[in-house]
Motif scaffolding. Sequence first.
Motif, PDB file in Angstrom:
ATOM      1  N   LEU A  13     -40.729 -28.585  35.206  1.00 51.29           N
ATOM      2  CA  LEU A  13     -41.315 -28.013  36.273  1.00 51.29           C
ATOM      3  C   LEU A  13     -40.652 -26.409  36.287  1.00 51.29           C
ATOM      4  CD1 LEU A  13     -43.286 -28.590  38.815  1.00 51.29           C
ATOM      5  CD2 LEU A  13     -41.155 -28.545  40.091  1.00 51.29           C
ATOM      6  N   ASP A  14     -39.581 -26.166  36.958  1.00 53.33           N
ATOM      7  CA  ASP A  14     -39.274 -24.910  37.433  1.00 53.33           C
ATOM      8  C   ASP A  14     -39.030 -24.081  36.155  1.00 53.33           C
ATOM      9  OD1 ASP A  14     -38.831 -25.168  40.469  1.00 53.33           O
ATOM     10  OD2 ASP A  14     -37.351 -26.652  39.742  1.00 53.33           O
ATOM     11  N   ASN A  15     -39.649 -22.898  36.501  1.00 55.13           N
ATOM     12  CA  ASN A  15     -39.529 -21.821  35.416  1.00 55.13           C
ATOM     13  C   ASN A  15     -40.272 -22.066  33.958  1.00 55.13           C
ATOM     14  OD1 ASN A  15     -37.982 -20.191  37.059  1.00 55.13           O
ATOM     15  ND2 ASN A  15     -36.093 -21.143  36.484  1.00 55.13           N
ATOM     16  N   THR A  16     -41.006 -23.450  34.093  1.00 56.23           N
ATOM     17  CA  THR A  16     -41.831 -23.482  32.945  1.00 56.23           C
ATOM     18  C   THR A  16     -43.347 -23.787  33.330  1.00 56.23           C
ATOM     19  OG1 THR A  16     -39.976 -25.041  32.255  1.00 56.23           O
ATOM     20  CG2 THR A  16     -42.065 -25.533  31.409  1.00 56.23           C
ATOM     21  N   LEU A  17     -43.759 -24.390  34.575  1.00 54.79           N
ATOM     22  CA  LEU A  17     -45.126 -24.347  34.962  1.00 54.79           C
ATOM     23  C   LEU A  17     -45.441 -23.063  35.863  1.00 54.79           C
ATOM     24  CD1 LEU A  17     -45.838 -28.234  35.610  1.00 54.79           C
ATOM     25  CD2 LEU A  17     -46.489 -26.812  33.733  1.00 54.79           C
ATOM     26  N   ALA A 164     -44.768 -34.156  23.124  1.00 52.49           N
ATOM     27  CA  ALA A 164     -44.029 -32.739  22.851  1.00 52.49           C
ATOM     28  C   ALA A 164     -43.522 -32.598  24.366  1.00 52.49           C
ATOM     29  CB  ALA A 164     -45.514 -31.868  22.672  1.00 52.49           C
ATOM     30  N   PHE A 165     -42.501 -31.820  24.280  1.00 50.28           N
ATOM     31  CA  PHE A 165     -41.734 -31.723  25.456  1.00 50.28           C
ATOM     32  C   PHE A 165     -41.603 -30.006  25.679  1.00 50.28           C
ATOM     33  CE2 PHE A 165     -38.271 -31.821  28.306  1.00 50.28           C
ATOM     34  CZ  PHE A 165     -38.226 -33.142  28.638  1.00 50.28           C
ATOM     35  N   PHE A 166     -42.008 -29.561  26.723  1.00 49.62           N
ATOM     36  CA  PHE A 166     -42.020 -28.151  27.266  1.00 49.62           C
ATOM     37  C   PHE A 166     -40.996 -28.030  28.226  1.00 49.62           C
ATOM     38  CE2 PHE A 166     -46.024 -29.419  25.645  1.00 49.62           C
ATOM     39  CZ  PHE A 166     -46.450 -28.206  24.970  1.00 49.62           C
ATOM     40  N   GLU A 167     -39.862 -26.831  28.144  1.00 53.27           N
ATOM     41  CA  GLU A 167     -38.811 -26.675  28.851  1.00 53.27           C
ATOM     42  C   GLU A 167     -38.254 -25.382  28.872  1.00 53.27           C
ATOM     43  OE1 GLU A 167     -35.677 -27.223  30.947  1.00 53.27           O
ATOM     44  OE2 GLU A 167     -36.357 -29.313  30.262  1.00 53.27           O
ATOM     45  N   ASP A 168     -37.633 -24.866  29.774  1.00 51.12           N
ATOM     46  CA  ASP A 168     -37.100 -23.567  29.749  1.00 51.12           C
ATOM     47  C   ASP A 168     -35.795 -23.603  29.569  1.00 51.12           C
ATOM     48  OD1 ASP A 168     -35.452 -22.777  32.869  1.00 51.12           O
ATOM     49  OD2 ASP A 168     -36.801 -24.789  32.651  1.00 51.12           O
ATOM     50  N   MET A 169     -34.904 -24.532  29.463  1.00 52.58           N
ATOM     51  CA  MET A 169     -33.685 -24.654  29.090  1.00 52.58           C
ATOM     52  C   MET A 169     -33.462 -25.071  27.738  1.00 52.58           C
ATOM     53  SD  MET A 169     -31.486 -23.481  31.691  1.00 52.58           S
ATOM     54  CE  MET A 169     -30.121 -24.481  31.401  1.00 52.58           C
ATOM     55  N   GLU A 170     -33.012 -24.367  26.784  1.00 56.19           N
ATOM     56  CA  GLU A 170     -33.174 -24.784  25.631  1.00 56.19           C
ATOM     57  C   GLU A 170     -31.917 -26.154  25.191  1.00 56.19           C
ATOM     58  OE1 GLU A 170     -30.615 -24.892  23.085  1.00 56.19           O
ATOM     59  OE2 GLU A 170     -29.222 -24.022  24.465  1.00 56.19           O
ATOM     60  N   VAL A 171     -31.336 -26.059  25.851  1.00 55.38           N
ATOM     61  CA  VAL A 171     -30.441 -27.353  26.066  1.00 55.38           C
ATOM     62  C   VAL A 171     -30.932 -28.688  26.002  1.00 55.38           C
ATOM     63  CG1 VAL A 171     -29.106 -27.208  28.182  1.00 55.38           C
ATOM     64  CG2 VAL A 171     -27.638 -28.068  26.117  1.00 55.38           C
ATOM     65  N   ASN A 172     -31.998 -28.572  27.049  1.00 56.07           N
ATOM     66  CA  ASN A 172     -32.682 -29.751  27.629  1.00 56.07           C
ATOM     67  C   ASN A 172     -33.624 -30.150  26.470  1.00 56.07           C
ATOM     68  OD1 ASN A 172     -31.299 -29.444  29.644  1.00 56.07           O
ATOM     69  ND2 ASN A 172     -32.834 -28.948  31.133  1.00 56.07           N
ATOM     70  N   HIS A 185     -39.826 -24.247  23.662  1.00 53.92           N
ATOM     71  CA  HIS A 185     -38.919 -23.652  24.760  1.00 53.92           C
ATOM     72  C   HIS A 185     -39.983 -22.561  25.448  1.00 53.92           C
ATOM     73  CE1 HIS A 185     -35.155 -21.183  25.277  1.00 53.92           C
ATOM     74  NE2 HIS A 185     -35.608 -21.726  26.387  1.00 53.92           N
ATOM     75  N   VAL A 186     -39.920 -22.610  26.654  1.00 54.65           N
ATOM     76  CA  VAL A 186     -40.726 -21.529  27.296  1.00 54.65           C
ATOM     77  C   VAL A 186     -39.761 -20.737  27.832  1.00 54.65           C
ATOM     78  CG1 VAL A 186     -42.406 -21.679  29.331  1.00 54.65           C
ATOM     79  CG2 VAL A 186     -42.531 -23.569  28.087  1.00 54.65           C
ATOM     80  N   VAL A 187     -39.991 -19.427  27.702  1.00 57.81           N
ATOM     81  CA  VAL A 187     -38.858 -18.273  27.758  1.00 57.81           C
ATOM     82  C   VAL A 187     -39.682 -17.245  28.698  1.00 57.81           C
ATOM     83  CG1 VAL A 187     -37.734 -18.729  25.799  1.00 57.81           C
ATOM     84  CG2 VAL A 187     -39.486 -17.076  25.870  1.00 57.81           C
ATOM     85  N   THR A 215     -42.587 -19.800  23.444  1.00 65.10           N
ATOM     86  CA  THR A 215     -43.381 -18.998  24.038  1.00 65.10           C
ATOM     87  C   THR A 215     -43.152 -18.550  25.412  1.00 65.10           C
ATOM     88  OG1 THR A 215     -45.877 -19.056  24.858  1.00 65.10           O
ATOM     89  CG2 THR A 215     -44.567 -21.045  25.277  1.00 65.10           C
ATOM     90  N   ASP A 216     -43.587 -17.153  25.693  1.00 63.23           N
ATOM     91  CA  ASP A 216     -43.590 -16.547  26.883  1.00 63.23           C
ATOM     92  C   ASP A 216     -44.977 -16.711  27.733  1.00 63.23           C
ATOM     93  OD1 ASP A 216     -45.048 -14.738  26.063  1.00 63.23           O
ATOM     94  OD2 ASP A 216     -43.561 -13.115  26.062  1.00 63.23           O
ATOM     95  N   ASP A 217     -45.932 -17.303  27.311  1.00 62.07           N
ATOM     96  CA  ASP A 217     -47.219 -17.671  27.766  1.00 62.07           C
ATOM     97  C   ASP A 217     -47.736 -19.020  27.468  1.00 62.07           C
ATOM     98  OD1 ASP A 217     -49.913 -17.522  28.401  1.00 62.07           O
ATOM     99  OD2 ASP A 217     -50.188 -15.476  27.903  1.00 62.07           O
ATOM    100  N   LEU A 218     -47.399 -19.804  28.533  1.00 62.79           N
ATOM    101  CA  LEU A 218     -47.704 -21.352  28.259  1.00 62.79           C
ATOM    102  C   LEU A 218     -49.146 -21.472  28.150  1.00 62.79           C
ATOM    103  CD1 LEU A 218     -46.542 -24.023  28.113  1.00 62.79           C
ATOM    104  CD2 LEU A 218     -46.874 -24.370  30.609  1.00 62.79           C
TER     105      LEU A 218
END
Length: 229
Positions: A13-17, A164-172, A185-187, A215-218
């Motif tokens: 959710l946070d910093n991803t969507l 498929a898994f979308f996430e802003d924290m690469e460790v996750n 990885h959403v950056v 990606t920086d543009d989801l």
Amino acid sequence: MSLSHVDCWIFDLDNTLYPRTCRLFDQVDKLITSYVVDVTGYEWADARKLQKEFFAEYGTTLNGLMATRNIDPHDYLQKVHDIDYSPVQPNPALMDTIRALPGRKIIFTNADRGHAENVLNRLGGDDVFEDIFGIIEAEFAPKPHNPSYEKFLAAHAVTPKSAAFFEDMEVNLKVPHNLGMRTVHVVPGADFDGSELEPFELERKDGEAHIHHVTDDLGTFLSPFGRRS
């Protein structure tokens, strides 16, 4: 790696969507520091240092406080999510793109359901996702630790190899990769000022095995996958 086989789309959710540039999570971050100050009696700088140490070691500051201070997690969640959600701008284009993806869409967040619902209401996506799997549903076991993902898979009968898994924290993304999911990885964009964050909060490991896409543009990234029949 292709996503043409994916029939379950799992989003942090946070910093991803929503983009980091709206600084919504900055509000949460500061309230977490305040909570640590109240619990420990530390000065702000020392409380913030402990907060980030807990985040890095335990997956969430909440998990660290529960392990070391025996706090009430529901009180914590209520207080740190008492924020102004107006910085999240409606994003009907992104919500339509996600809505058009074939298969299931689920949110998997270390926040709670109420926070996720507030964000989705701002985005215009309260009808897009099948469910929200939050920290309470995970019984307070956070990403990036295995039990959180195991509880998620069991709760939603997800087949990892078609997810498929979308996430802003690469460790996750390490556990999803190990389970056989595609990872994205959403950056933030190149112009984002992350000087107030710890390096691990913005860490990128492009090209490593557990990062399949960046990606920086989801919305732009997802749009081709909603067109297949």
